[in-house]
Design an enzyme around this catalytic site. Structure first.
Site, PDB file in Angstrom:
ATOM      1  N   GLU A   1     -30.112  -6.323 -10.605  1.00 22.50           N
ATOM      2  CA  GLU A   1     -29.092  -5.384 -11.086  1.00 22.50           C
ATOM      3  C   GLU A   1     -27.764  -6.067 -10.853  1.00 22.50           C
ATOM      4  O   GLU A   1     -27.325  -6.222  -9.717  1.00 22.50           O
ATOM      5  CB  GLU A   1     -29.197  -4.052 -10.335  1.00 22.50           C
ATOM      6  CG  GLU A   1     -28.433  -2.923 -11.012  1.00 22.50           C
ATOM      7  CD  GLU A   1     -26.945  -2.965 -10.726  1.00 22.50           C
ATOM      8  OE1 GLU A   1     -26.172  -3.424 -11.613  1.00 22.50           O
ATOM      9  OE2 GLU A   1     -26.547  -2.580  -9.634  1.00 22.50           O
TER      10      GLU A   1
ATOM     11  N   CYS B   1     -20.510  -1.054 -10.487  1.00 24.70           N
ATOM     12  CA  CYS B   1     -20.997  -1.771 -11.666  1.00 24.70           C
ATOM     13  C   CYS B   1     -20.999  -0.880 -12.893  1.00 24.70           C
ATOM     14  O   CYS B   1     -20.896  -1.366 -14.026  1.00 24.70           O
ATOM     15  CB  CYS B   1     -22.380  -2.353 -11.408  1.00 24.70           C
ATOM     16  SG  CYS B   1     -23.570  -1.179 -10.755  1.00 24.70           S
TER      17      CYS B   1
END
Length: 462
Positions: free
Chosen positions: A230, A264
């Site tokens: 990720e 993010c």
């Protein structure tokens, strides 16, 4: 590696921690493997009881846990409490759902002489490499599903949150998790490769930068180990012509500035159709200007410092680079304090595709605004990115918003809400945002052996 607690608000180094020795790493792998041999045999009820106890402890001691986050990476205390609660919710999701998610699955087959089914069995020891921006949540979203599945975990956390990592390890011990099932290691980069090449370690889950992901993915591939990544994101925040501008502007301010913009899935690229661009920009600017920087321990502060001075300096350098290549930068709101890792909230416009900032991720309170000719142009701009993590569409017509969402090339899209994280929704992206998924049934099945068992009742032949 230099594991240390440095308060981002004061710049004071609070405490340092020595790197793990090679013998400590070796012992931890052995302990994790031995623990797995027993843990894999425990029932879902026993595993779930431990996770529930961990959730209970988190809630009972929420302020204590939260203050470690604020101390080490500067998170607003209110946001830190919310992270503690989210971590507890993730534990509880698997308490209630792990057994169902991993239940054997019967396979319909053409062979009338055979019955076949898939069982989902744990692999063994896993390595989790986690970042500093959500120190507890990042741990919870890997260990909750993987402990539930019967795996054991070694943690290599970010070097600036060592006390948060140690506190979470103690949390799991206090909850009754057997020794060796979850171990925090202050590991070096070289030791990461050593861990991945040990035959008793069966995979790695990393959340972090593109550079770190590329290195760890190569190391895992060389060792023939599975990896999930990720990585970064530059989420698009599309505003269509029929959007409620007051509500949308408020969500935009939140979506870009929660956790000081160090997320993010922050709303980093705001793409507004031409018809309402100026009206949105006015409202958005007013909302950003109303943010207040200061001590993240204070309930009055609404914009925290960044996690470190180095992080703040990197964001400022990216702003300068954008301006050098033709972008317009407007600083917004009261002047931020000189002490602490603060970055002045900044709005970037006129960022053209030939500007290197166009494809960058700004990990801080910096917004890029783009004027789209129409809806199709907004979708085009949104998809013109090397990232593919999350995104959002704001409109007065939710059904149409879902249609637009289907055109966005990302792992997650929300309509009338910025991209977010929830215990019962999957998380992950595509392209340079990584691969694999965490949370829900997708997360728990990333590191299990999907084993076929077929019983055949036939004398000869295939």
């Amino acid at each position: 590696m230099g594991y240390a607690t440095t308060n981002p608000y004061t710049g004071e180094q609070i405490k340092t921690f020595p790197n793990a020795t090679d013998s400590e790493v070796a012992e931890s792998i052995t302990n994790a493997h031995n623990a797995f041999l027993s843990w894999r045999q425990t029932g879902f009820a026993e595993r779930g009881a431990i996770l529930q106890k961990a959730a209970d402890i988190l809630r009972q001691n929420a302020d204590e846990f939260a203050r470690f986050l604020t101390l080490e990476m500067g998170k607003l205390l209110s946001e830190a409490r919310a992270e503690v609660e989210l971590s507890a919710q993730i534990f509880e999701y698997y308490v209630h759902n792990a057994e169902r998610l991993l239940a054997p699955e019967a396979l319909p087959t053409a062979d009338k002489h055979a019955t076949s089914h898939i069982v989902h069995e744990p692999l063994g020891v896993l390595l989790a490499i986690e970042p500093w921006n959500f120190p507890y949540y990042q741990i919870a979203r890997i260990i909750a599903p993987q402990l539930s599945a019967g795996n054991t975990i070694l943690l290599k956390h970010a070097s600036n949150v060592p006390q948060s990592a140690a506190r979470f390890e103690r949390l799991m011990a206090d909850a009754g998790l057997p020794a060796g099932c979850f171990k925090n290691l202050y590991a070096t980069r070289q030791q990461i490769e050593t861990i991945l090449h040990d035959p008793r370690v069966h995979g790695v889950a990393l959340t972090g930068s593109e550079a770190a992901g590329a290195i760890v993915a190569q190391q895992a591939a060389a060792a023939l180990k599975k990896s999930t990544l990720e990585l970064g994101g530059a989420d698009a925040f599309l505003v269509l012509a029929d959007a409620d501008l007051e509500k949308t502007a408020k969500w935009a301010v939140f979506g870009r500035h929660w956790n000081a913009g160090q997320v993010c899935v922050s709303s980093k690229r705001m793409i507004i159709v031409d018809k309402i661009y100026d009206a949105f920009l006015e409202r958005y600017t007013q909302g950003v200007a109303a943010l207040r920087t200061g001590d993240p321990m204070s309930e009055e502060t609404t914009l925290a410092p960044l996690s470190s001075q180095a992080a703040a300096d990197e964001v400022k350098e990216k702003i300068q680079l954008a301006v050098q290549h033709g972008a317009t930068a407007v600083e917004v709101g009261p002047k931020v304090p000189e002490r602490g890792a603060f970055v002045q909230p900044t709005i970037l416009t006129n960022v053209t595709p030939d500007n290197p900032a166009y494809h960058m991720e700004f990990f801080g309170p910096v917004s890029m605004l783009f004027r789209a000719k129409d809806e199709d142009d907004a979708v085009r701009i949104a998809n013109d990115s090397p990232f593919g993590l999350g995104g959002s569409v704001f409109t007065g017509n939710p059904a149409h918003g879902a249609e637009v969402a289907s055109r966005l090339s990302t792992g997650m899209v929300y309509v009338n809400h910025p991209t977010r994280v929830k215990a019962d929704l999957p998380f992950g992206g595509i392209r340079r945002s990584g691969y694999g998924r965490e949370l829900t049934w997708l997360g728990i099945k990333e590191f299990v052996n999907h084993k076929l068992i077929s019983v055949v009742d036939i004398d000869t032949g295939f």
